[in-house]
Design a protein around this motif. Sequence first.
Motif, short mmCIF file in Angstrom:
data_model
loop_
_atom_site.label_atom_id
_atom_site.label_comp_id
_atom_site.label_asym_id
_atom_site.label_seq_id
_atom_site.Cartn_x
_atom_site.Cartn_y
_atom_site.Cartn_z
N ARG A 185 41.97 33.60 43.69
CA ARG A 185 42.31 33.09 42.37
C ARG A 185 42.42 31.56 42.40
O ARG A 185 42.68 30.98 43.46
N LYS A 194 46.64 43.78 38.38
CA LYS A 194 46.79 42.72 37.38
C LYS A 194 47.94 41.81 37.81
O LYS A 194 49.01 42.26 38.19
N ARG A 195 47.71 40.52 37.73
CA ARG A 195 48.71 39.53 38.09
C ARG A 195 49.03 38.65 36.86
O ARG A 195 48.12 38.06 36.28
N SER A 251 43.27 32.79 37.44
CA SER A 251 42.08 33.62 37.13
C SER A 251 41.21 33.76 38.37
O SER A 251 41.34 33.03 39.34
N GLU A 252 40.30 34.73 38.35
CA GLU A 252 39.50 35.05 39.54
C GLU A 252 38.52 33.93 39.89
O GLU A 252 37.76 33.47 39.04
N ASN A 280 42.44 45.84 42.59
CA ASN A 280 42.52 44.54 41.91
C ASN A 280 43.68 44.57 40.92
O ASN A 280 43.49 44.66 39.71
N THR A 339 45.55 51.32 39.58
CA THR A 339 45.21 49.93 39.32
C THR A 339 43.70 49.85 39.21
O THR A 339 42.97 50.73 39.64
#
Length: 423
Positions: free
Chosen positions: A313, A263-264, A384-385, A261, A207
């Motif tokens: 997020r 991915k979501r 989003s972050e 981190n 990741t």
Amino acid sequence: MLVWYDWPAIYQPYYNYAIYSLLGATLLVNVYLIRDLVLLNRIPLFNTKKHIIALLYLIGSSLFLALIPDVVEEYKPELLIGIFSIIWVNDSFAYITGKNFGKHKLLERISPKKTIEGFLGGLAMALLAGVALHYYVGVYGLWQWIVLAFIVAFFGTIGDLIQSKIKRQAAVKDSGSIMPGMEVSLIGWTVLYLQHHLLIYFSQYSTMFHKEGTISILIGIAVAGMLTAIATQIDMPNWLSYTLIALGLVFLIIILQFFRNPKRATILDDKTIVSPVDGKVVVIEKVPENEYFKGERLMISVFMSPINVHVTRYPIGGKVSYSKYHPGKYLVAWHPKASEENERTTVVVDHKNGKQVMHRQIAGALAKRIVNYAVENNDVAQGSESGFIKFGSRVDVYLPIDTPVNVELNQKVKGGITVLAQF
């Protein structure tokens, strides 16, 4: 009758079992070879089990080289070209650095010409090559190329040493005399054979790592490298050598897992409020909010342990109407006063339905740095972050009083995925 294009789908489970079985066996043989390289004067497998070395060390590892393009689901010639480029850069600069600056032998009893300075010079340039390949080739992200370059340089050097030991043990100069037909290529086939099964695993399961962890990860790599060098270069009991190597690896793994981190894929929905972080719901109650709303709000608090992903997020999409950092104390994250007295950031996002949602990053006893990316008047997407918190803390989400809640106390949630509540 079966046709060729039907085979992968029909036999996929068996294919996977075969590949992973071969991967496990190949890794096991390489672990034994590395152990024998460091601890023994001779390689027992070479004396008694040459067919195992031929099958799993040479042929098996070569197979994983051929499988690398399949890992990324489509043929990517740039990937193999990039890997060979890193190998060439590592070998070339290891030779140049070692020849001009080499003073300390790496493993003199096996390869008298290899030096620690040469190894470090090759490693440094390989890492820079990985960075360059990220910008010019793509395929992978920056950290993936850096880790891949480290694997190539580090395990490639180990592979060279194993080959040197096998040649010395066989009392020959050319590897082709040991295993006919297996000539050594100009760029060093051992570099490829030892590392590519690791690249397969790395390519498939790695990741991305968060940019906030850059310095910490480099420190982790340096610490693990130094402990490994001490364990292999200084005469000490075997148990102590193993302990030092294990400590270095454990330290590096902890750093890597903390700054991961993943991915979501947030399902964008104007009616949902998603969890801003990974963790466990520890509070669901009505509380007074005095910084921005100046009134009572429904608070959902998510506690993050050090093993959770610490990316923050946005729980909803909209426009950032408020973003402020507050220096403060470092009470334990679950302390009642933590939300008011600890270091924290407060962010409010205006939803298009006219409602506002606040989320507050709160530093804990270990978290000494909060990073906030929210900028007032910017439009942001749900999931989003929004920021990052180092080493354990909590995030509080403040909602309108009448908001229906979808979670329960002590429920584990995932940032950007779990729906906390709905409008």
